[in-house]
Scaffold this motif. Structure first.
Motif, PDB file in Angstrom:
ATOM      1  N   ILE A 103       0.833  -1.201   0.000  1.00  0.00           N
ATOM      2  CA  ILE A 103       0.000   0.000   0.000  1.00  0.00           C
ATOM      3  C   ILE A 103       0.871   1.255   0.000  1.00  0.00           C
ATOM      4  CG2 ILE A 103      -1.611   1.370   1.395  1.00  0.00           C
ATOM      5  CD1 ILE A 103      -2.911  -1.272   2.264  1.00  0.00           C
ATOM      6  N   PHE A 152      -5.734   4.805   0.885  1.00  0.00           N
ATOM      7  CA  PHE A 152      -5.942   3.580   0.120  1.00  0.00           C
ATOM      8  C   PHE A 152      -7.289   2.951   0.482  1.00  0.00           C
ATOM      9  CE2 PHE A 152      -5.648  -1.002  -0.492  1.00  0.00           C
ATOM     10  CZ  PHE A 152      -5.134  -1.099  -1.778  1.00  0.00           C
ATOM     11  N   PHE A 153      -7.579   2.821   1.779  1.00  0.00           N
ATOM     12  CA  PHE A 153      -8.825   2.189   2.199  1.00  0.00           C
ATOM     13  C   PHE A 153     -10.045   3.057   1.897  1.00  0.00           C
ATOM     14  CE2 PHE A 153      -6.008  -0.512   4.800  1.00  0.00           C
ATOM     15  CZ  PHE A 153      -6.564  -1.751   4.510  1.00  0.00           C
ATOM     16  N   GLU A 154      -9.841   4.365   1.807  1.00  0.00           N
ATOM     17  CA  GLU A 154     -10.959   5.258   1.482  1.00  0.00           C
ATOM     18  C   GLU A 154     -11.415   5.079   0.040  1.00  0.00           C
ATOM     19  OE1 GLU A 154     -10.359   9.027   4.558  1.00  0.00           O
ATOM     20  OE2 GLU A 154      -9.460   9.102   2.559  1.00  0.00           O
ATOM     21  N   GLN A 155     -10.637   4.380  -0.775  1.00  0.00           N
ATOM     22  CA  GLN A 155     -11.038   4.109  -2.157  1.00  0.00           C
ATOM     23  C   GLN A 155     -12.102   3.022  -2.243  1.00  0.00           C
ATOM     24  OE1 GLN A 155      -7.180   4.656  -4.919  1.00  0.00           O
ATOM     25  NE2 GLN A 155      -6.825   3.276  -3.202  1.00  0.00           N
ATOM     26  N   LEU A 156     -12.268   2.252  -1.174  1.00  0.00           N
ATOM     27  CA  LEU A 156     -13.290   1.208  -1.159  1.00  0.00           C
ATOM     28  C   LEU A 156     -14.677   1.831  -1.149  1.00  0.00           C
ATOM     29  CD1 LEU A 156     -11.679  -1.096   1.562  1.00  0.00           C
ATOM     30  CD2 LEU A 156     -11.661  -1.482  -0.914  1.00  0.00           C
ATOM     31  N   GLN A 161     -16.534  -0.291   3.252  1.00  0.00           N
ATOM     32  CA  GLN A 161     -15.928   0.346   4.418  1.00  0.00           C
ATOM     33  C   GLN A 161     -16.756   0.056   5.671  1.00  0.00           C
ATOM     34  OE1 GLN A 161     -14.699   4.488   4.039  1.00  0.00           O
ATOM     35  NE2 GLN A 161     -14.507   4.272   1.820  1.00  0.00           N
ATOM     36  N   ALA A 228      -9.936  -6.685   0.998  1.00  0.00           N
ATOM     37  CA  ALA A 228      -9.939  -5.220   0.971  1.00  0.00           C
ATOM     38  C   ALA A 228      -8.764  -4.697   0.158  1.00  0.00           C
ATOM     39  CB  ALA A 228      -9.891  -4.667   2.390  1.00  0.00           C
ATOM     40  N   GLY A 232      -9.088  -2.564  -3.174  1.00  0.00           N
ATOM     41  CA  GLY A 232      -8.430  -1.260  -3.151  1.00  0.00           C
ATOM     42  C   GLY A 232      -7.422  -1.119  -4.280  1.00  0.00           C
ATOM     43  N   ALA A 235      -9.358  -0.383  -7.369  1.00  0.00           N
ATOM     44  CA  ALA A 235      -9.826   1.007  -7.330  1.00  0.00           C
ATOM     45  C   ALA A 235      -8.687   1.982  -7.601  1.00  0.00           C
ATOM     46  CB  ALA A 235     -10.464   1.298  -5.973  1.00  0.00           C
ATOM     47  N   HIS A 236      -7.503   1.660  -7.080  1.00  0.00           N
ATOM     48  CA  HIS A 236      -6.344   2.537  -7.265  1.00  0.00           C
ATOM     49  C   HIS A 236      -5.969   2.672  -8.736  1.00  0.00           C
ATOM     50  CE1 HIS A 236      -2.453   4.398  -6.209  1.00  0.00           C
ATOM     51  NE2 HIS A 236      -1.956   3.648  -7.171  1.00  0.00           N
TER      52      HIS A 236
END
Length: 252
Positions: A103, A152-156, A161, A228, A232, A235-236
């Motif tokens: 990440i 990174f996790f906010e892209q989920l 989330q 996750a 992610g 999404a990235h």
């Protein structure tokens, strides 16, 4: 030197990035770790060729290969007493550390040392230890590893989330937000990396763990964290450029 064209559905090749044609080596790894999140091989290929630049496509394949070897299909095996067995809490700890390293490798936030950052702030002289601590907290917010992890996790998706936050409960309430969850997991990773304390909480059974003075019921497993990360990662790299690159061999 020639290489046979690798099919996406074949077993993964060796992790040697010495050939000029990275797609031939990397595409089986991408398929092995991400195909379950796509409707078909063709959908995964379309996603890959929609990544805007060659450099980003190469980074995507390298991350997929590393993730496959170190996490998805990689286990920490102990040979103590001439045995060969996987120790769950150790292999999970190593996988957790590898996931967070990947990440961080994806972040475009430029690293800067704390002292260099202080010089840019024009805050000298620093009047007290309290002021120094406040500056250090601000530095960590702006340049610390946790910022990269949270982003990174906010892209989920919002639903995913919420699902993850529900796997960590404090006073019978879900973790407040994805930032708090990311911090909790990153602290677990850091204790293993810096203090060699295994991440026993992410085993298959529910586990109670302290967060400060509070007790947290941990239901999240390494499988949840892997899922996750995979979502992610997609999404990235998901992109929709005006004109996506044309895959080799496609009709004009």
């Amino acid at each position: 030197m020639t290489t046979e064209k690798a099919d996406w559905s074949k077993a993964a090749m060796t992790l040697e990035i010495t050939t000029l044609n990275l797609e031939e080596i990397g595409s089986p790894h991408a398929s092995a770790v991400l195909l379950q999140h796509f409707d078909s091989e063709e959908a995964l290929k379309a996603f890959y060729w929609a990544i805007p630049t060659q450099a980003e496509r190469e980074q995507f394949l390298l991350v997929c290969a590393t993730y496959r070897y170190m996490v998805k299909e990689g286990d920490w095996v102990s040979t103590v007493n001439n045995e060969s067995r996987v120790i769950d809490y150790l292999t999970n700890s190593n996988k957790l550390m590898a996931i967070f390293a990947l990440i961080e490798s994806l972040s475009n936030v430029k690293h800067i040392e704390f002292y260099d950052w202080l010089k840019l702030q024009g805050t000298f002289p620093i009047e007290s230890k309290k002021s120094l601590n406040e500056l250090h907290q601000k530095y960590k917010v702006e340049h610390g590893s946790i910022k990269k992890v949270v982003k990174f996790f906010e892209q989920l998706t919002t639903d995913h989330q919420a699902k993850l936050c529900g796997l960590l409960t404090k006073h019978r309430q879900p973790m407040e937000n994805i930032k708090k969850l990311a911090q909790f997991l990153y602290d677990m990773r850091s204790k293993f990396a810096h203090e060699c304390k295994p991440a026993v909480s992410i085993h298959s059974n529910d586990h109670i763990q302290y967060q400060g003075k509070d007790l947290v019921l941990v239901k999240i497993t390494i499988a949840d964290i892997m899922e996750a990360f995979e979502l992610g990662l997609i999404a990235h790299f998901r992109a929709a450029p005006p004109t996506a690159p044309t895959p080799p061999g496609s009709a004009a």
